[in-house]
Design a protein around this motif. Structure first.
Motif, PDB file in Angstrom:
ATOM      1  N   GLY A 284       0.821  -1.195   0.000  1.00  0.00           N
ATOM      2  CA  GLY A 284       0.000   0.000   0.000  1.00  0.00           C
ATOM      3  C   GLY A 284       0.857   1.247   0.000  1.00  0.00           C
ATOM      4  O   GLY A 284       1.978   1.244   0.513  1.00  0.00           O
TER       5      GLY A 284
ATOM      6  N   THR B 279      -3.117   4.304   4.741  1.00  0.00           N
ATOM      7  CA  THR B 279      -2.097   3.287   4.469  1.00  0.00           C
ATOM      8  C   THR B 279      -1.815   2.460   5.717  1.00  0.00           C
ATOM      9  O   THR B 279      -1.742   1.227   5.674  1.00  0.00           O
TER      10      THR B 279
ATOM     11  N   SER C 114      -4.668   0.097   6.581  1.00  0.00           N
ATOM     12  CA  SER C 114      -4.724  -1.073   5.693  1.00  0.00           C
ATOM     13  C   SER C 114      -3.746  -2.146   6.133  1.00  0.00           C
ATOM     14  O   SER C 114      -4.003  -3.340   5.970  1.00  0.00           O
TER      15      SER C 114
ATOM     16  N   THR D  45       3.726  -2.012   3.432  1.00  0.00           N
ATOM     17  CA  THR D  45       3.565  -0.651   2.924  1.00  0.00           C
ATOM     18  C   THR D  45       4.933   0.024   2.881  1.00  0.00           C
ATOM     19  O   THR D  45       5.883  -0.416   3.546  1.00  0.00           O
TER      20      THR D  45
END
Length: 325
Positions: free
Chosen positions: A160, A192, A195, A204
């Motif tokens: 992400g 972000t 997630s 990420t």
């Protein structure tokens, strides 16, 4: 008599209308005489928002007028940047921009509604934040483990990102891994981080501001940094070169700007307040605790820095073949 008064008033009105907007800007000794709006092109809760609030509060104290943060997220920071580019150049509308606002966007969009050089006036650099590859509790235990998992093809991987700098970093990492990794966009660091906490993505690439509390709790795990410089608050996190991955030295930087045509005296007053705010020990400590390093500059130095960053990233973006429209 009335005819003369009307004609005189009309003449004065026409003359004032003909004067350029920047010529009607306040004299420096009157500035600021009312609150200043600082536009942040991200939702509340992310590193740029936190930076604007901490630095803006101290600048407001020094200038004796409040600086009000106005979040205008969306379109890869374009909405907020365009609002400032089209604002009156009077020093009462500012932009807390990041690198992709001022450098990368011009190479990603065929039609950008603002020109980062022609439409914005540099005030000064504000801070940098290192980018880190991070994962959740159930994710790989190390960067080497993530690389091994990717190259072994053991399950689908996804990452992400909330800014283009993070997206570009991910694309460069994918090329190094030689494997397909699904990229998932989010609006800023808050989305972000969430997630990753919900395990919607494998890892990420982001600044560490919103992730720091989760690193401390152990709910998220930093794997590697993209900057060659060590991170003071995460001294044990290795660099990409430490784990055998060749990537450019990448971090995210933030800068303060005003609409083009803002009087030099007003720009200098804003830079003076910004520089003093960033020199404050308590401001530096608040920023450092959030993974942000104070990094002041003059308007001229920021202008040169933007030009050098544009020259640095243009061929990288072209070679990566990334276009948004």
């Amino acid at each position: 008599m009335r005819t003369f008064q009307f004609a005189t008033a009309l003449a004065v009105s026409l003359v004032c209308t003909a004067i350029p907007v920047h010529a009607q800007a306040p004299a420096s000794h009157d500035y600021p005489s009312r609150p200043i709006r600082m536009i942040v092109p991200f939702p509340a809760g992310g590193p740029t928002d936190l930076l604007a609030r901490v630095v803006g509060q101290r600048m407001g104290e020094l200038m004796r007028q409040p600086i009000v943060v106005d979040n205008k997220p969306g379109a890869n920071t374009i909405i907020g940047a365009d609002a400032v580019a089209k604002a009156a150049p009077d020093g009462y509308t500012l932009l807390m921009a990041i690198d992709n606002t001022l450098v990368m966007n011009q190479y990603l969009y065929a039609k950008l509604p603002y020109d980062p050089v022609q439409d914005l006036e540099p005030i000064g650099k504000v801070a940098t934040t290192p980018l880190v590859v991070m994962t959740h509790q159930a994710g790989p235990q190390s960067m080497q483990a993530l690389v091994a998992q990717a190259r072994a093809g053991a399950g689908a991987l996804s990452y992400g990102f909330g800014t283009f700098t993070s997206q570009l970093s991910g694309e460069l990492l994918k090329r190094t891994l030689g494997k397909e990794v699904v990229s998932v966009p989010y609006k800023g660091s808050a989305g972000t981080t969430q997630s990753l906490l919900t395990k919607d993505v494998t890892f990420t690439i982001d600044g560490i501001t919103t992730a720091m509390p989760h690193f401390e709790k152990g709910t998220l795990r930093p794997l590697a940094r993209l900057s060659a410089k060590p991170i003071p608050t995460l001294p044990n996190v290795p660099s990409m070169s430490d784990v055998g991955i060749k990537l450019p030295d990448i971090d995210v930087w933030m800068a303060l700007l005003a609409p083009k045509g803002t009087p030099a005296a007003v720009v200098n007053e804003l830079n003076r307040a910004l520089t003093q705010a960033l020199a404050s020990k308590d401001v530096q400590e608040k920023l450092l605790g959030a993974g942000l390093l104070a990094d002041a500059s003059s308007p001229q130095a920021l202008r040169s820095f933007i030009a050098s960053e544009a020259a640095r990233w243009r061929p990288v973006i072209s070679e990566a073949g990334i276009r948004i429209d």
